[in-house]
Design a protein around this motif. Structure first.
Motif: not given
Length: 311
Positions: A240-242, A255-261, A289-292, A296-305
């Motif tokens: 999704a990030v790619l 993209v990863g840094l911008a998502w955090l902001l 800047r990200f549109d909605a 949403a596509a980035l937010d859907a990436v699962p957390s696997r920490s």
């Protein structure tokens, strides 16, 4: 290294636009994109390290995260950063340098060690007071774990930090590597910042982030692109990030840094690099800047920490 000039929220003391826009740290307005000085220990060329820090200021970055156990970082900051730059320098205690160890630090959690570490940081940074000092604990996240005499009660540590604040040696207190319970216990001491490992692919600390937002505490994640350690997931490996990076003409790191902001307004970044081109790319991530739909596509990436222990 504290500001002696004035600036609007949108520009730094030097008049440079604030990358990522303005945020709050230690009671001051700073750029939401800061600079983590850890990578400076990879710089064997002193002149190159100083030039990097001068470029940081030129690009509008006005808070720098450092520590005595970051090798030459403090010495370089002392030489490169000027009072008129208006840069907020934040350091951390809880570990000391250990150049010959399996990792270049050893825990220093006892109250007398915290005090000694502050004194060493004051000297190496050339400051009378450090605006923000983070207490690095080992309650959660990747890294070493305290054992033996390094298992110290939070209240004893905070008592020392408050004493140092009352003595004027530090400005405000931050925490790093802490659990939700530890943060709650620490709130009465006045906490300005929390630094935990956190990224798009490592979001176990959503409750801590929410509490920080509610309390006006800056959330300053380390490992903002996932782990530099084997076994930790990386943001830049996510499809999704790619895909988003390709669609926006950006890099996956940006993209990863911008998502955090975008994720929370109290997020400040301290991405580090010893490469001027990477520094420019990190700063440029603040303009993405990200549109909605994209968000949403980035937010859907699962957390696997998961915890990776060292030592």
């Amino acid at each position: 290294m504290s500001s002696t000039g004035t600036s609007s929220d949108e520009t730094t003391a030097t008049g440079a636009p604030r990358p990522g826009g303005p945020g709050l740290l230690a009671g001051r307005t700073v750029s939401r994109i800061g600079y983590g000085a850890m990578q400076l220990r990879q710089n064997t060329d002193r002149a190159a390290g100083i030039a990097m820090l001068r470029r940081v200021v030129e690009l509008g970055v006005d808070h720098i995260d450092t520590a005595e156990f970051y090798g030459p970082a403090n010495d370089l900051i002392r030489e490169a950063i000027r009072p008129e730059d208006g840069v907020l320098v934040a350091s951390k205690v809880g570990a000391d340098p250990d150049p010959v160890g399996p990792v270049p630090l050893r825990l220093a959690q006892r109250p007398e060690q915290l005090r000694a570490s502050v004194e060493v940081n004051l000297k190496s940074l050339g400051l009378d007071a450090i605006p923000l000092v983070n207490l690095r604990r080992t309650d959660t996240g990747p890294g070493v774990r305290a054992a033996g005499d390094q298992l110290v009660d939070l209240d004893d540590q905070l008592a020392t930090m408050v004493e140092l604040r009352d003595e004027g040696k530090i400005g405000v207190i931050g925490l790093s590597g802490v659990s939700l319970d530890v943060l709650r216990r620490a709130l009465p001491a006045g906490i300005a910042c929390v630094q935990n490992a956190y990224s798009l692919v490592s979001r176990d600390d959503e409750e801590i982030l929410a509490l920080c937002a509610a309390e006006g505490i800056a959330w300053v994640p380390f490992f903002p692109l996932g782990g530099d350690l084997p076994g930790l997931p990386k943001v830049t490996d996510e499809q999704a990030v790619l895909d988003v990076a390709e669609s926006l003409g950006a890099t996956p790191m940006q993209v990863g840094l911008a998502w955090l902001l975008h994720h929370a307004p109290n997020v400040l970044l301290i991405a580090g690099t010893s490469n001027p081109e990477h520094l420019q790319a990190n700063v440029d991530a603040g303009a993405i800047r990200f549109d909605a739909e994209t968000l949403a596509a980035l937010d859907a990436v699962p957390s696997r920490s998961g915890d990776i222990l060292l030592g």
